[in-house]
Design a protein around this motif. Structure first.
Motif, short mmCIF file in Angstrom:
data_model
loop_
_atom_site.label_atom_id
_atom_site.label_comp_id
_atom_site.label_asym_id
_atom_site.label_seq_id
_atom_site.Cartn_x
_atom_site.Cartn_y
_atom_site.Cartn_z
N THR A 103 37.57 32.05 10.15
CA THR A 103 38.71 31.15 10.01
C THR A 103 39.97 31.76 10.63
O THR A 103 40.77 31.06 11.25
N ALA A 106 39.62 31.42 14.42
CA ALA A 106 39.84 30.04 14.85
C ALA A 106 41.33 29.69 14.80
O ALA A 106 41.85 29.00 15.69
N ASP A 198 43.08 28.39 6.75
CA ASP A 198 42.01 27.44 7.12
C ASP A 198 42.59 26.28 7.93
O ASP A 198 42.42 25.10 7.59
N ILE A 200 43.57 24.64 11.98
CA ILE A 200 43.43 24.57 13.43
C ILE A 200 44.75 24.04 13.98
O ILE A 200 45.20 22.96 13.59
N ASN A 328 40.49 23.29 9.17
CA ASN A 328 39.35 23.90 9.82
C ASN A 328 38.08 23.25 9.27
O ASN A 328 37.77 23.39 8.08
N TRP A 351 36.30 22.91 15.24
CA TRP A 351 36.34 24.37 15.20
C TRP A 351 35.54 25.00 16.34
O TRP A 351 35.86 26.11 16.79
#
Length: 365
Positions: A103, A106, A198, A200, A328, A351
Motif C-alpha cells: 500500500t 502504491a 491506503d 491512490i 486503494n 492499483w
C-alpha cells in the motif's frame, strides 16, 4: 701548528686566476634577521578579516535550488514576502497501523506518477513499532529506486509522546484515528501533507503546496454523508458548552447541518495548532461517547476544529473515480484488534497501474 682550514670560495677562485670576479654575498639564515614586512600590512590583514566576517551578516541576495544540477544562482526579489523565498516542495507523511509495504509503494508510485515534478516530492512513512524500518526502506527502494522516502518506527514517536501523561495516553489510545494530530504535535513541526496510506493519488500534490492556510492549522475536506445533527442533539451540545472549562470549546451555537471533517488528506501547519487542541479533543470524546468508537473520535475532532480550519477543494475527498484521490482497491493486510494480520482481498484494478505483479510479490513477503 694551526689546523687545516677550508678556504673561502672567493680565495679559491682567485687562486685559479679569476681575480676580476667579485665574490657573491652569502646569507646566513640562522644569523641574519628576517626581512621586514611592509608598514601597515598587519593592520590591513586584520581589517580584511573583519570586513569578510561582517559580510556573513548581510541578508542573502541569491539562492540555489537543490534540484538544479547546474547549481545556478537565482536572485531574490526583496518585494516578495519572506515565505515566497522558500523552495517550494511537498512533504507527504503517512501513518500505517497495519503494516503493508504494497500500500505504501502504491501510494508513492501513484503520487509520483501524477506529479509534474516528482523530484520535488518526498515521503515519510511511520510504521508500527517492533518492525525493521531499515529493511522496509530498502524493500520499497528496490521497486521505486527514484523515490525520496524515509521510513521510521512509531516507537520513536511514542517515546516522545510520553504515554504516562494523560494527553499522551489519550493520543496513543486512539493513534489510528488521531495519527495526523500525533504527527503534527510530536513528529513534524514543519508544514506537510498528511495522506491516508491506503490511497491512490491521481491529482498533482504540488497543487496543495501554494495553498495559504493563513492562521489556520489545517486544511481538510468535508464528509457530508452525515451531518452533525445526525450524531448528537443540539440541545445536548449546548448543555455541554455551558459546563465546559473556559476556552476549551467553541462558544457560539453549533449548526446541526455541519459536515464532519475528513482526515484522509490534510494540509498541516503545526505552528498554528492551538495549545489546548488535544485537551479539547479529549473533552469532546468523553462528552459525546457514541456506540461506534470511530464515530466518537471523528465527531470530537470536528467539534474541536469547529469553524477553525480551511476547507480543502472537494476533488481531494475520496468519493468516486473522478476525484484526485481514490481508495486503494488492491489486496492489503488487515489487522484485527488483537494485532493479528490477515490478507484482505482486493477486487479492483486501479492499483495494478502503480504496482506490478513482480513488485507485489516482492513486497508481500
Amino acid at each position: 701548528m694551526e689546523g687545516l682550514q677550508r678556504r673561502p670560495a672567493a680565495a679559491a677562485a682567485n687562486a685559479r686566476g679569476d681575480g676580476a670576479q667579485q665574490p657573491q654575498r652569502v646569507i646566513h639564515c640562522d644569523v641574519e634577521p628576517a626581512p621586514r614586512a611592509w608598514p601597515g600590512m598587519q593592520m590591513l590583514a586584520v581589517a580584511a578579516i573583519l570586513v569578510l566576517g561582517g559580510l556573513q551578516f548581510l541578508p542573502a541576495t541569491h539562492f540555489r535550488l537543490h534540484q538544479d544540477r547546474g547549481r545556478n544562482w537565482i536572485p531574490i526579489d526583496p518585494s516578495l514576502h519572506a515565505a515566497d523565498h522558500q523552495v517550494v516542495g511537498v512533504h507527504i507523511i503517512s501513518w500505517i497501523s497495519c503494516l503493508d509495504l504494497r500500500t505504501l509503494a502504491a501510494l508513492t508510485n501513484s503520487t509520483l506518477s501524477s506529479s509534474s515534478d516528482p523530484h520535488d516530492v518526498s515521503f515519510t512513512f511511520l510504521t508500527p513499532e517492533g518492525g525493521n524500518e531499515q529493511l522496509h526502506f530498502y524493500k520499497i527502494k528496490s521497486v521505486l529506486p527514484d523515490s525520496n522516502i524515509t521510513v521510521t518506527s512509531q516507537k520513536k514517536t511514542k517515546e516522545k509522546l510520553n504515554v504516562a501523561t494523560p494527553a499522551g495516553n489519550f493520543l496513543w489510545s486512539f493513534r489510528s484515528e488521531l495519527s495526523p494530530i500525533i504527527i503534527a504535535t510530536q513528529f513534524s513541526r514543519k508544514r506537510h501533507v498528511y495522506i491516508s496510506p491506503d490511497s491512490i493519488v491521481k491529482g498533482k500534490v504540488e497543487d496543495l503546496a501554494p495553498i495559504d492556510l493563513g492562521s489556520y492549522a489545517i486544511s481538510a475536506a468535508e464528509d457530508c454523508s452525515k451531518r452533525l445533527g445526525d450524531y448528537i442533539s443540539m440541545d445536548v451540545l449546548s448543555a455541554v458548552q455551558r459546563t465546559a472549562p473556559k476556552g476549551l470549546v467553541y462558544t457560539e451555537p453549533f449548526d446541526k447541518d455541519t459536515c464532519l471533517l475528513d482526515f484522509d488528506v490534510l494540509i498541516v501547519e503545526p505552528r498554528n495548532l492551538k495549545r489546548n487542541l488535544v485537551d479539547s479533543i479529549a473533552f469532546w470524546a468523553k462528552a459525546v461517547n457514541l456506540a461506534c468508537h470511530r464515530d466518537s473520535i471523528r465527531l470530537a475532532i470536528t467539534l474541536a476544529f469547529y469553524n477553525d480550519y480551511l476547507k480543502l477543494p472537494t476533488n481531494w475527498k475520496r468519493a468516486n473515480d473522478n476525484t484526485d484521490i481514490l481508495y486503494n482497491d488492491g489486496p492489503k493486510n488487515v489487522c484485527s484488534e488483537d494485532g493479528r494480520q490477515h490478507e484482505g482481498k482486493g477486487s479492483g484494478e486501479v492499483w495494478q497501474q502503480y504496482l506490478s505483479q513482480k513488485s507485489n510479490a516482492m513486497l508481500s513477503t
